[in-house]
Write a protein that holds these residues in place. Structure first.
Motif, short mmCIF file in Angstrom:
data_model
loop_
_atom_site.label_atom_id
_atom_site.label_comp_id
_atom_site.label_asym_id
_atom_site.label_seq_id
_atom_site.Cartn_x
_atom_site.Cartn_y
_atom_site.Cartn_z
N UNK A 275 5.74 -5.43 -5.34
CA UNK A 275 4.79 -6.44 -5.02
C UNK A 275 4.79 -7.75 -5.71
N UNK A 276 4.51 -8.86 -5.02
CA UNK A 276 4.70 -10.13 -5.72
C UNK A 276 6.07 -10.72 -6.31
N UNK A 277 5.97 -11.29 -7.24
CA UNK A 277 7.04 -12.04 -7.72
C UNK A 277 7.99 -11.40 -8.58
N UNK A 278 9.10 -11.42 -8.36
CA UNK A 278 9.94 -10.59 -9.16
C UNK A 278 11.40 -11.36 -9.26
N UNK A 279 12.11 -10.76 -10.45
CA UNK A 279 13.69 -11.54 -10.56
C UNK A 279 14.46 -10.29 -10.84
N UNK A 280 15.88 -10.49 -10.39
CA UNK A 280 16.99 -9.87 -10.90
C UNK A 280 18.09 -10.44 -10.95
N UNK A 281 18.52 -10.53 -12.40
CA UNK A 281 19.42 -11.52 -12.83
C UNK A 281 18.93 -12.90 -12.34
N UNK A 282 19.88 -13.63 -11.57
CA UNK A 282 19.42 -15.19 -11.29
C UNK A 282 18.51 -15.10 -10.17
N UNK A 283 18.40 -13.86 -9.59
CA UNK A 283 17.57 -14.27 -8.04
C UNK A 283 16.25 -14.18 -8.18
N UNK A 284 15.67 -15.07 -7.49
CA UNK A 284 14.28 -14.72 -7.45
C UNK A 284 13.49 -14.27 -6.15
N UNK A 285 12.69 -13.43 -6.45
CA UNK A 285 12.36 -12.57 -5.18
C UNK A 285 10.88 -12.49 -4.98
N UNK A 286 10.24 -12.22 -3.97
CA UNK A 286 8.97 -11.97 -3.60
C UNK A 286 8.73 -11.09 -2.67
N UNK A 287 7.72 -10.11 -2.80
CA UNK A 287 7.75 -8.81 -1.75
C UNK A 287 6.33 -9.13 -1.55
N UNK A 288 5.85 -9.25 -0.38
CA UNK A 288 4.60 -9.56 0.03
C UNK A 288 3.79 -8.13 0.28
N UNK A 289 2.45 -8.23 0.21
CA UNK A 289 1.73 -6.73 0.47
C UNK A 289 1.60 -6.86 2.09
N UNK A 290 1.88 -7.97 2.75
CA UNK A 290 1.50 -8.08 4.24
C UNK A 290 -0.07 -8.19 4.61
N UNK A 291 -0.15 -8.60 5.64
CA UNK A 291 -1.31 -8.87 6.27
C UNK A 291 -1.86 -7.62 7.25
N UNK A 292 -1.24 -6.90 7.71
CA UNK A 292 -1.70 -5.73 8.43
C UNK A 292 -1.77 -4.30 7.73
N UNK A 293 -2.04 -3.31 8.56
CA UNK A 293 -1.94 -2.14 7.95
C UNK A 293 -1.21 -1.13 8.83
N UNK A 294 -0.73 0.08 8.02
CA UNK A 294 -0.14 1.35 8.72
C UNK A 294 -0.80 2.50 8.49
N UNK A 295 -0.63 3.31 9.55
CA UNK A 295 -1.39 4.61 9.50
C UNK A 295 -2.66 4.49 9.96
N UNK A 296 -3.47 4.01 8.83
CA UNK A 296 -4.90 3.95 9.15
C UNK A 296 -5.18 2.44 8.70
N UNK A 297 -6.12 1.87 9.59
CA UNK A 297 -6.67 0.29 9.49
C UNK A 297 -7.44 -0.01 8.32
N UNK A 298 -7.14 0.49 6.93
CA UNK A 298 -8.00 0.27 5.73
C UNK A 298 -7.25 -0.25 4.80
N UNK A 299 -7.79 -0.83 3.56
CA UNK A 299 -7.12 -1.37 2.53
C UNK A 299 -8.11 -0.97 1.36
N UNK A 300 -7.65 -0.50 0.14
CA UNK A 300 -8.44 -0.30 -0.93
C UNK A 300 -7.69 -0.87 -2.07
N UNK A 301 -8.18 -1.57 -2.92
CA UNK A 301 -7.60 -2.06 -4.31
C UNK A 301 -6.38 -2.81 -4.02
N UNK A 302 -6.30 -3.47 -2.81
CA UNK A 302 -4.94 -3.99 -2.41
C UNK A 302 -5.30 -5.01 -1.17
N UNK A 303 -5.70 -6.04 -1.54
CA UNK A 303 -5.94 -7.01 -0.41
C UNK A 303 -4.74 -7.59 0.18
N UNK A 304 -4.96 -7.76 1.66
CA UNK A 304 -3.76 -8.41 2.65
C UNK A 304 -3.73 -9.78 2.36
#
Length: 318
Positions: A275-304
């Motif tokens: 999740x969020x900002x990360x780096x690998x060597x010179x590569x800048x990356x970002x992994x979004x936590x997303x806006x939707x849900x999977x399996x069940x339409x709930x989130x806890x301690x992880x805002x979309x």
């Protein structure tokens, strides 16, 4: 979609017969599969009796409605990306990233997403996969939901397929104005300058990504943004002159322990890339936590979230 159909022929000519044949074949094997192939032995998305049991557990614990409220409380996150030698005309260029929107999962979440995207300013929108919640079956509800989302978005929209998405969805999405990148690239012009957006097919379950093919037409030293549904392509991207890699898939864990600690990110990559900002060597990356849900339409301690990536001159990355 069958061999000889007009849509089949058009896609085969565009992405290659073998890619299309592999995608369609694996899709058929994947239908209703709970245990078996892919990066994961267990596919909880397809075990719908477990989904009902999980909802019941959340209800009995008295936290189901709170989880549904959390899932519709979509935040706007901002990420400044510093790129050496970024042309002055691209300084401030802003990319809106949507990921794991699963538009057929929850009407409440979809309405919240449609409203949230109207509150932000950006130059380009990208959707990093998983348009739908189920991993098989009809996708009519997805296309209907995308009509509303596309009307709320401004300007050009690029997308890639995720592990929940069938390639048969591509013609319908493109008719709505979402340009899908299937191991392809797109040239974006802005203020007299240009950058490239590369999009690969799903690298997590289908494993039909082809970064070499997708980036083959891009001139050396161009500003290049990679869209990959999962961050699992980080090694290849780090050695491919990619300036920024945008991913999703993980949902940030979706149901996390206090403090946002995820039990799993469901990726074959270092945990810090979950999740969020990360780096690998010179590569800048970002992994979004997303806006939707999977399996069940709930989130806890992880805002979309929806995410604004703003390109800036300078820094040590690239």
């Amino acid at each position: 979609m069958k061999r000889g159909d007009q849509q089949y022929n058009a896609l085969a000519e565009r992405i290659g017969r073998l890619h299309l044949q592999q995608r369609l074949g694996i899709e058929q094997e994947h239908v209703k599969q709970i245990f078996g192939r892919g990066r994961n032995f267990f596919h909880i998305e397809n075990w719908y009796s477990v989904h009902a049991l999980m909802r019941l557990c959340f209800r009995l614990a008295g936290i189901y409605e709170r989880g549904r409220h959390n899932a519709a409380d979509i935040r706007v996150c901002e990420n400044e990306v510093f790129i050496p030698d970024l042309p002055a005309g691209l300084d401030g260029f802003t990319i809106l990233q949507l990921s794991d929107i699963h538009v057929d999962m929850s009407d409440a979440i979809s309405r919240a997403l449609n409203q949230r995207v109207t509150t932000v300013k950006y130059d380009l929108c990208v959707i990093t996969g998983d348009f739908r919640a189920r991993t098989y079956g009809s996708f009519d509800a997805v296309l209907q939901g995308m009509v509303k989302l596309k009307s709320a978005l401004k300007g050009e929209v690029l997308g890639i397929l995720g592990n929940h998405d069938f390639i048969e969805m591509v013609p319908g999405l493109e008719e709505l104005g979402v340009r899908m990148l299937l191991n392809e690239s797109a040239l974006i012009e802005h203020n007299g300058e240009h950058l490239y957006v590369v999009g690969v097919d799903d690298t997590h379950y289908y494993q039909v990504d082809n970064l070499d093919k997708a980036a083959s037409a891009i001139p050396a030293e161009s500003i290049t943004i990679l869209l990959s549904h999962s961050p699992e392509l980080y090694r290849q991207a780090a050695h491919s002159d990619i300036n920024l890699m945008l991913s999703g898939h993980t949902h940030g864990g979706q149901v996390c322990l206090p403090g946002g600690f995820a039990l799993t990110y469901n990726i074959n990559a270092p945990r810090r890339m979950g999740r969020g900002v990360w780096r690998y060597h010179g590569l800048q990356g970002y992994t979004s936590v997303g806006s939707g849900t999977c399996v069940v339409d709930v989130r806890y301690n992880c805002p979309p979230e929806i995410t604004l990536h703003r390109l800036r001159c300078g820094g040590q990355g690239g």
